[in-house]
Design a protein around this motif. Structure first.
Motif, PDB file in Angstrom:
ATOM      1  N   ALA A 140       0.800  -1.229   0.000  1.00  0.00           N
ATOM      2  CA  ALA A 140       0.000   0.000   0.000  1.00  0.00           C
ATOM      3  C   ALA A 140       0.830   1.276   0.000  1.00  0.00           C
ATOM      4  N   ILE A 141       2.004   1.257   0.587  1.00  0.00           N
ATOM      5  CA  ILE A 141       2.786   2.494   0.739  1.00  0.00           C
ATOM      6  C   ILE A 141       3.332   2.992  -0.592  1.00  0.00           C
ATOM      7  N   ILE A 142       3.964   2.138  -1.352  1.00  0.00           N
ATOM      8  CA  ILE A 142       4.617   2.574  -2.585  1.00  0.00           C
ATOM      9  C   ILE A 142       3.597   3.126  -3.589  1.00  0.00           C
ATOM     10  N   PRO A 143       2.464   2.455  -3.822  1.00  0.00           N
ATOM     11  CA  PRO A 143       1.472   3.049  -4.716  1.00  0.00           C
ATOM     12  C   PRO A 143       0.879   4.340  -4.157  1.00  0.00           C
ATOM     13  N   LEU A 144       0.755   4.419  -2.833  1.00  0.00           N
ATOM     14  CA  LEU A 144       0.232   5.641  -2.230  1.00  0.00           C
ATOM     15  C   LEU A 144       1.169   6.819  -2.497  1.00  0.00           C
ATOM     16  N   ILE A 145       2.448   6.592  -2.368  1.00  0.00           N
ATOM     17  CA  ILE A 145       3.415   7.652  -2.654  1.00  0.00           C
ATOM     18  C   ILE A 145       3.310   8.081  -4.118  1.00  0.00           C
ATOM     19  N   GLY A 146       3.264   7.097  -5.010  1.00  0.00           N
ATOM     20  CA  GLY A 146       3.180   7.409  -6.437  1.00  0.00           C
ATOM     21  C   GLY A 146       1.911   8.151  -6.812  1.00  0.00           C
ATOM     22  N   ILE A 147       0.774   7.684  -6.315  1.00  0.00           N
ATOM     23  CA  ILE A 147      -0.485   8.324  -6.694  1.00  0.00           C
ATOM     24  C   ILE A 147      -0.622   9.691  -6.040  1.00  0.00           C
ATOM     25  N   LEU A 148      -0.019   9.898  -4.884  1.00  0.00           N
ATOM     26  CA  LEU A 148      -0.070  11.227  -4.279  1.00  0.00           C
ATOM     27  C   LEU A 148       0.712  12.246  -5.100  1.00  0.00           C
ATOM     28  N   VAL A 149       1.805  11.829  -5.700  1.00  0.00           N
ATOM     29  CA  VAL A 149       2.556  12.721  -6.589  1.00  0.00           C
ATOM     30  C   VAL A 149       1.718  13.045  -7.825  1.00  0.00           C
ATOM     31  N   ILE A 150       1.149  12.021  -8.435  1.00  0.00           N
ATOM     32  CA  ILE A 150       0.332  12.226  -9.640  1.00  0.00           C
ATOM     33  C   ILE A 150      -0.921  13.024  -9.300  1.00  0.00           C
ATOM     34  N   ALA A 151      -1.529  12.747  -8.154  1.00  0.00           N
ATOM     35  CA  ALA A 151      -2.718  13.493  -7.736  1.00  0.00           C
ATOM     36  C   ALA A 151      -2.371  14.954  -7.463  1.00  0.00           C
ATOM     37  N   GLY A 152      -1.184  15.211  -6.943  1.00  0.00           N
ATOM     38  CA  GLY A 152      -0.748  16.590  -6.738  1.00  0.00           C
ATOM     39  C   GLY A 152      -0.625  17.342  -8.051  1.00  0.00           C
ATOM     40  N   ILE A 153      -0.103  16.678  -9.068  1.00  0.00           N
ATOM     41  CA  ILE A 153      -0.015  17.291 -10.398  1.00  0.00           C
ATOM     42  C   ILE A 153      -1.412  17.553 -10.947  1.00  0.00           C
ATOM     43  N   SER A 154      -2.313  16.594 -10.770  1.00  0.00           N
ATOM     44  CA  SER A 154      -3.690  16.760 -11.240  1.00  0.00           C
ATOM     45  C   SER A 154      -4.381  17.905 -10.508  1.00  0.00           C
TER      46      SER A 154
END
Length: 184
Positions: free
Chosen positions: A150-164
């Motif tokens: 759960a942690i690694i995808p959470l980090i990745g999607i939070l970066v992408i969500a921040g861009i969005s």
């Protein structure tokens, strides 16, 4: 949907999420132990255990239901508008769930280039669609727990969500302001 029904649904979503994570961790425990994943897929970096999913996924389920409830209750008492919001929520959740499953599966079977292309495509899609919403983040992390925790995808999607989020809150209004300011 009444407030009482929504609270009941919230508890069901959180309970199902907890049961799913506990079941998954139990299955991992009985089949060789709880896995840990290294950041950036390098053994030099610290490993992160799948136990974190027991904390992260129920929190994301709670956060998603709270945000959806707030979005629905802010609307006037118009059933079609509320139904449209709930339909968009389901599309966002299941779309991100399927995307993360395909991305995680492709990475696990050795097609890292497909997983990278999907990630880059998600960044581009995030410029136009609001994937920063809680249900999208929850769907993405929920779908990838099978393969990467759960942690690694959470980090990745939070970066992408921040861009969005930046695209939708800062850039999109500026673009519309420039378009409206141009003489016809």
């Amino acid at each position: 949907m009444t407030e009482k029904q929504f609270k009941k649904l919230k508890y069901y979503v959180i309970a199902i999420t907890i049961l799913f994570v506990v079941g998954f961790l139990l299955w991992e425990h009985l089949n060789g132990g709880i896995l840990s994943h290294h950041l950036m897929h390098h053994s030099d970096y610290p490993s992160i255990s799948n136990w974190w999913g027991l904390l992260i996924l129920p929190f994301l389920a709670w956060l998603s239901t709270v945000r959806i409830e707030k979005r629905v209750t802010l609307q006037p008492d118009d059933a079609p508008v509320k139904a449209k919001i709930l339909r968009v929520v389901l599309i966002g959740f299941f779309g991100m769930l399927v995307l993360s499953l395909v991305q995680s599966l492709s990475f696990s079977v050795g097609y890292e280039s497909v997983a990278i292309c999907l990630s880059l495509g998600l960044v581009v899609v995030g410029l136009f669609l609001p994937i920063y919403r809680a249900e999208c983040i929850f769907g993405y992390v929920f779908g990838s727990i099978f393969f990467t925790g759960a942690i690694i995808p959470l980090i990745g999607i939070l970066v992408i969500a921040g861009i969005s989020w930046f695209s939708h809150v800062c850039i999109k209004p500026l673009v519309f302001r420039v378009i409206r300011a141009q003489p016809q």
